[in-house]
Design a protein around this motif. Structure first.
Motif, PDB file in Angstrom:
ATOM      1  N   LEU A   1       0.822  -1.218   0.000  1.00 16.56           N
ATOM      2  CA  LEU A   1       0.000   0.000   0.000  1.00 16.56           C
ATOM      3  C   LEU A   1       0.856   1.269   0.000  1.00 16.56           C
ATOM      4  N   ILE A   2       2.151   1.120   0.258  1.00 15.79           N
ATOM      5  CA  ILE A   2       3.067   2.244  -0.003  1.00 15.79           C
ATOM      6  C   ILE A   2       3.208   2.367  -1.521  1.00 15.79           C
ATOM      7  N   SER A   3       3.367   1.227  -2.132  1.00 17.47           N
ATOM      8  CA  SER A   3       3.557   1.208  -3.579  1.00 17.47           C
ATOM      9  C   SER A   3       2.302   1.638  -4.330  1.00 17.47           C
TER      10      SER A   3
ATOM     11  N   CYS B   1       4.647  -4.419  -5.679  1.00 18.45           N
ATOM     12  CA  CYS B   1       5.754  -4.186  -4.739  1.00 18.45           C
ATOM     13  C   CYS B   1       6.845  -5.237  -4.932  1.00 18.45           C
ATOM     14  N   LEU B   2       8.112  -4.774  -4.977  1.00 21.49           N
ATOM     15  CA  LEU B   2       9.250  -5.680  -5.207  1.00 21.49           C
ATOM     16  C   LEU B   2       9.847  -6.194  -3.901  1.00 21.49           C
ATOM     17  N   SER B   3       9.281  -5.761  -2.778  1.00 22.55           N
ATOM     18  CA  SER B   3       9.808  -6.136  -1.454  1.00 22.55           C
ATOM     19  C   SER B   3      11.306  -5.827  -1.351  1.00 22.55           C
ATOM     20  N   SER B   4      11.686  -4.663  -1.848  1.00 19.39           N
ATOM     21  CA  SER B   4      13.097  -4.264  -1.845  1.00 19.39           C
ATOM     22  C   SER B   4      13.478  -3.517  -0.567  1.00 19.39           C
ATOM     23  N   ASN B   5      12.470  -3.029   0.144  1.00 20.84           N
ATOM     24  CA  ASN B   5      12.648  -2.241   1.380  1.00 20.84           C
ATOM     25  C   ASN B   5      13.343  -0.903   1.150  1.00 20.84           C
ATOM     26  N   ASN B   6      13.321  -0.407  -0.037  1.00 21.68           N
ATOM     27  CA  ASN B   6      13.889   0.915  -0.270  1.00 21.68           C
ATOM     28  C   ASN B   6      12.958   2.037   0.175  1.00 21.68           C
ATOM     29  N   CYS B   7      11.799   1.675   0.722  1.00 30.01           N
ATOM     30  CA  CYS B   7      10.911   2.692   1.292  1.00 30.01           C
ATOM     31  C   CYS B   7      11.205   2.879   2.773  1.00 30.01           C
ATOM     32  N   TRP B   8      12.102   2.087   3.352  1.00 32.34           N
ATOM     33  CA  TRP B   8      12.436   2.256   4.764  1.00 32.34           C
ATOM     34  C   TRP B   8      13.207   3.566   4.913  1.00 32.34           C
TER      35      TRP B   8
END
Ligand SMILES: Cc1cc2nc3c(=O)[nH]c(=O)nc-3n(C[C@H](O)[C@H](O)[C@H](O)COP(=O)(O)O)c2cc1C
Ligand code: SF4
Length: 371
Positions: A320-322, A340-347
């Motif tokens: 939901l961020i994506s 979502c790529l589950s890359s965690n670059n939104c952290w």
């Protein structure tokens, strides 16, 4: 109709579907914790996007518990009017919203609070700085602070409150044998380590009354050596109905941005729903509605978990961020999988301050996947 989009209840809270936006620290508040206008915009987008329930990012209940810059505060009455604007905005868009309340404990970052506290003196464990042992007076003050924060949640017009008891923040620290070495009434076996949570839940319930929805996000296991085990987590789950909780969101892992609770590389269905084994244990231990978070990406997996009765609600953060409107897209059949790529670059630590809750891959993504 797909079971995901059937109405359901948590306590007396009626939800239009079974999709939940898991708490996501938005980092959209000023230095005193007052929300910036972007936060209202984000909540409007989420509500319009059709998610059944929004759980806000964690809000700090006391100035000593600000975990990071940009965290929203709920520690003083002056904050009620700006919080009310957020609740009103979500309701105007037809959404429902629960506030997650938290104290950052030993994980409060440098530059937020003068010193960090934990049940016992702790150093190492990748902490930025040692945490000092919390005093008995501080314990009483914080139990009261959780209750007062919950009162503000209700006064501001939100639909419920969620107590954050996961990811190694203060309540999770009390529950964890790795962190809680106390020999007084606040430490010892699982039951004694649960005492702080019990007192917090009593304080909250006293302030919100018997019917206002009270949820918990519980880290059922720490996933680190000498931390809380799944067996102990299951014992805690069995106690939650007696503490007057209306619903439980299951998570795990130790550390806010930890790889255990925010797993990377979810590229196939078999990697999704990574806390399902914990949900299965919880299901046997409680009749409370179960919200499951952790790695949901595709419609068939969500549907299967609900149909098999392993959970009652599906909770998502990064998808939901994506795409804040993912629920609508799934419902309308525009796509069956999150992009979502589950890359965690939104952290935030990856991204730098102030741009949490945005997906940096947005610009490079082409049209959303359709399968
Ligand atoms: C940027 C970001 C912020 C988060 N903030 C919170 C938070 O405030 N409270 C919380 O309980 N969990 C928080 N989480 C964890 C998520 O709620 C969720 O448990 C985790 O990301 C796994 O779900 P997912 O695979 O759907 O992302 C955060 C995760 C991310 C990526
Ligand atoms: S940065 Fe974007 S793609 Fe990567 S996990 Fe976060 S939301 Fe998903």
């Amino acid at each position: 109709m797909n079971i995901l989009f059937t109405p359901a209840k948590i306590g007396n809270l009626e939800l239009q579907n079974r999709l939940v936006r898991s708490a996501t620290a938005e980092c959209m508040a000023d230095d005193d914790g007052n929300p910036k206008p972007e936060l209202e915009n984000l909540y409007r987008q989420l509500a319009k996007g059709g998610v059944g329930l929004i759980i806000t990012g964690h809000m700090y209940v006391h100035p000593s518990g600000q975990a990071h810059k940009g965290m929203t505060g709920i520690y003083k009455d002056d904050q009620i009017p700006s919080l009310k604007k957020l609740a009103d905005a979500i309701h105007q868009e037809g959404g429902r919203v629960v506030v997650q309340i938290n104290h950052g404990g030993m994980q409060c970052e440098e530059g937020t609070v003068a010193d960090t506290i934990a049940p016992s003196h702790i150093e190492g464990l990748d902490l930025e700085r040692p945490a000092r042992e919390i005093t008995l007076d501080e314990i009483d003050e914080l139990i009261e602070a959780y209750g007062e924060a919950a009162r503000r949640v209700k006064e501001a017009g939100f639909d419920g409150v969620q107590i954050h008891a996961a990811h190694g923040y203060l309540i999770g620290e009390f529950l964890s044998p790795l962190i809680n070495h106390r020999t007084d009434q606040w430490g010892g076996d699982t039951n004694r380590r649960m005492q702080f949570l019990k007192n917090v839940s009593e304080s909250v319930r006293e302030k919100i009354g018997p019917t206002f929805p009270m949820l918990i996000k519980l880290g059922m296991m720490d996933g680190v050596d000498e931390g809380l085990s799944a067996a102990e987590g299951t014992e805690i789950v069995a106690e939650l109905a007696g503490m007057s909780f209306d619903g439980i969101e299951i998570s795990g892992g130790f550390g806010g941005g930890g790889s255990y609770n925010i797993k990377k590389g979810i590229r196939s269905e078999d990697r999704e729903a990574y806390f399902l084994p914990l949900a299965e244990k919880a299901r046997k231990a409680t009749d409370l509605p179960i919200i499951l978070v952790g790695g949901f990406r595709s419609l068939p997996v969500m549907e299967r978990v609900l149909k098999d009765g392993q959970a009652d609600f599906i909770s998502m953060c990064r998808p939901l961020i994506s795409e804040p409107d993912l629920p609508r897209r799934l419902r309308e059949g525009v796509q069956i999988k999150s992009r979502c790529l589950s890359s965690n670059n939104c952290w935030p630590e990856e991204n730098g301050d102030g741009i949490a809750c945005k997906c940096p891959h947005d610009k490079v993504k082409s049209e959303p996947a359709t399968s």
